[in-house]
Scaffold this motif. Structure first.
Motif, PDB file in Angstrom:
ATOM      1  N   ASP A 139      45.004  44.409  33.479  1.00 31.45           N
ATOM      2  CA  ASP A 139      44.559  44.972  34.758  1.00 31.45           C
ATOM      3  C   ASP A 139      43.595  46.126  34.522  1.00 31.45           C
ATOM      4  OD1 ASP A 139      46.069  43.142  36.132  1.00 31.45           O
ATOM      5  OD2 ASP A 139      47.786  44.488  36.364  1.00 31.45           O
ATOM      6  N   ASP A 140      43.884  46.918  33.503  1.00 32.31           N
ATOM      7  CA  ASP A 140      42.987  47.983  33.058  1.00 32.31           C
ATOM      8  C   ASP A 140      42.633  47.695  31.607  1.00 32.31           C
ATOM      9  OD1 ASP A 140      43.165  49.558  35.446  1.00 32.31           O
ATOM     10  OD2 ASP A 140      45.159  50.195  34.786  1.00 32.31           O
ATOM     11  N   ASN A 141      41.431  48.025  31.213  1.00 32.75           N
ATOM     12  CA  ASN A 141      41.013  47.836  29.829  1.00 32.75           C
ATOM     13  C   ASN A 141      41.068  49.167  29.096  1.00 32.75           C
ATOM     14  OD1 ASN A 141      40.449  45.149  30.422  1.00 32.75           O
ATOM     15  ND2 ASN A 141      38.357  45.630  31.019  1.00 32.75           N
ATOM     16  N   VAL A 142      41.568  49.137  27.853  1.00 28.62           N
ATOM     17  CA  VAL A 142      41.704  50.350  27.061  1.00 28.62           C
ATOM     18  C   VAL A 142      41.273  50.070  25.629  1.00 28.62           C
ATOM     19  CG1 VAL A 142      43.346  52.027  26.124  1.00 28.62           C
ATOM     20  CG2 VAL A 142      43.589  51.276  28.458  1.00 28.62           C
ATOM     21  N   ASP A 167      38.739  52.691  30.910  1.00 30.71           N
ATOM     22  CA  ASP A 167      37.655  52.380  31.852  1.00 30.71           C
ATOM     23  C   ASP A 167      36.283  52.824  31.331  1.00 30.71           C
ATOM     24  OD1 ASP A 167      39.582  51.378  33.628  1.00 30.71           O
ATOM     25  OD2 ASP A 167      39.957  53.392  34.404  1.00 30.71           O
ATOM     26  N   LEU A 168      35.911  52.273  30.214  1.00 33.06           N
ATOM     27  CA  LEU A 168      34.691  52.672  29.514  1.00 33.06           C
ATOM     28  C   LEU A 168      33.453  52.647  30.409  1.00 33.06           C
ATOM     29  CD1 LEU A 168      33.450  53.471  26.804  1.00 33.06           C
ATOM     30  CD2 LEU A 168      33.231  51.050  26.278  1.00 33.06           C
ATOM     31  N   PHE A 169      33.362  51.682  31.325  1.00 32.11           N
ATOM     32  CA  PHE A 169      32.148  51.529  32.115  1.00 32.11           C
ATOM     33  C   PHE A 169      32.277  51.993  33.561  1.00 32.11           C
ATOM     34  CE2 PHE A 169      31.973  48.276  28.752  1.00 32.11           C
ATOM     35  CZ  PHE A 169      30.880  48.770  28.065  1.00 32.11           C
ATOM     36  N   SER A 170      33.423  52.574  33.925  1.00 32.16           N
ATOM     37  CA  SER A 170      33.550  53.067  35.300  1.00 32.16           C
ATOM     38  C   SER A 170      34.058  54.511  35.305  1.00 32.16           C
ATOM     39  CB  SER A 170      34.442  52.141  36.129  1.00 32.16           C
ATOM     40  OG  SER A 170      35.705  52.010  35.529  1.00 32.16           O
ATOM     41  N   ASP A 171      35.361  54.709  35.387  1.00 28.85           N
ATOM     42  CA  ASP A 171      35.933  56.055  35.415  1.00 28.85           C
ATOM     43  C   ASP A 171      36.309  56.492  34.005  1.00 28.85           C
ATOM     44  OD1 ASP A 171      35.785  55.944  38.169  1.00 28.85           O
ATOM     45  OD2 ASP A 171      37.809  55.143  38.363  1.00 28.85           O
TER      46      ASP A 171
END
Length: 159
Positions: free
Chosen positions: A75-78, A109-113
């Motif tokens: 759901d979230d990428n880390v 969230d490397l590309f957003s937050d």
């Protein structure tokens, strides 16, 4: 002296047999890249606390110092990166277990937050053959004033 020479030659033959069966000499650091699954054990601030598919790796600098990394896709990428210190456990002068402990960073969230957090990683790498290593890692992630815990299990191709 003759008896010790015979024993030394027998030990060398045993070592050659073990190498032929896929074991590696103790002086060779093992690096790998592979796939796995991550099981969340607690916390909900990052993907470390959730289940996720994982790309994982180990870049060995020496027999004791390595970078254990991972990318968790859920759901979230880390992104996980820990500088670890390990002590190889030898069986008949061949390393087969690499317990390790270290710390580093987790990147959410490397590309957003974009968010950075602390990471503590402990685990063991198991050398199955000269080409295959298994890994089990317990990750403690510290982000957003919360602590997430997860277990990463995977298998990698040695390089």
């Amino acid at each position: 002296d003759t008896e010790s020479e015979i024993t030394d030659k027998n030990d060398e033959k045993s070592a050659e047999i073990l190498i032929g069966q896929g074991r590696t000499r103790a002086s060779i650091p093992v690096s790998y890249y592979g796939l796995g699954g991550h099981i969340g054990l607690g916390g909900d601030a990052t993907a470390v606390g959730d289940g996720a598919f994982a790309l994982l790796g180990k870049s060995a600098f020496t027999s004791n110092l390595a970078l254990h990394n991972g990318f968790l896709f859920g759901d979230d990428n880390v992104i996980l990166a820990s500088l670890t210190y390990g002590v190889p456990i030898k069986i008949k002068s061949y390393e087969v277990l690499y317990p390790f402990l270290g710390g580093g960073v987790l990147i959410e969230d490397l590309f957003s937050d974009f968010d950075l957090g602390g990471l503590v990683t402990g685990g063991v790498d198991v050398l199955f053959t000269n080409q295959i290593t298994g890994t089990a890692r317990l990750n403690l992630g510290f982000a957003d004033s919360d602590t997430d815990v997860g277990l990463l299990l995977g298998i990698g191709l040695n390089i």
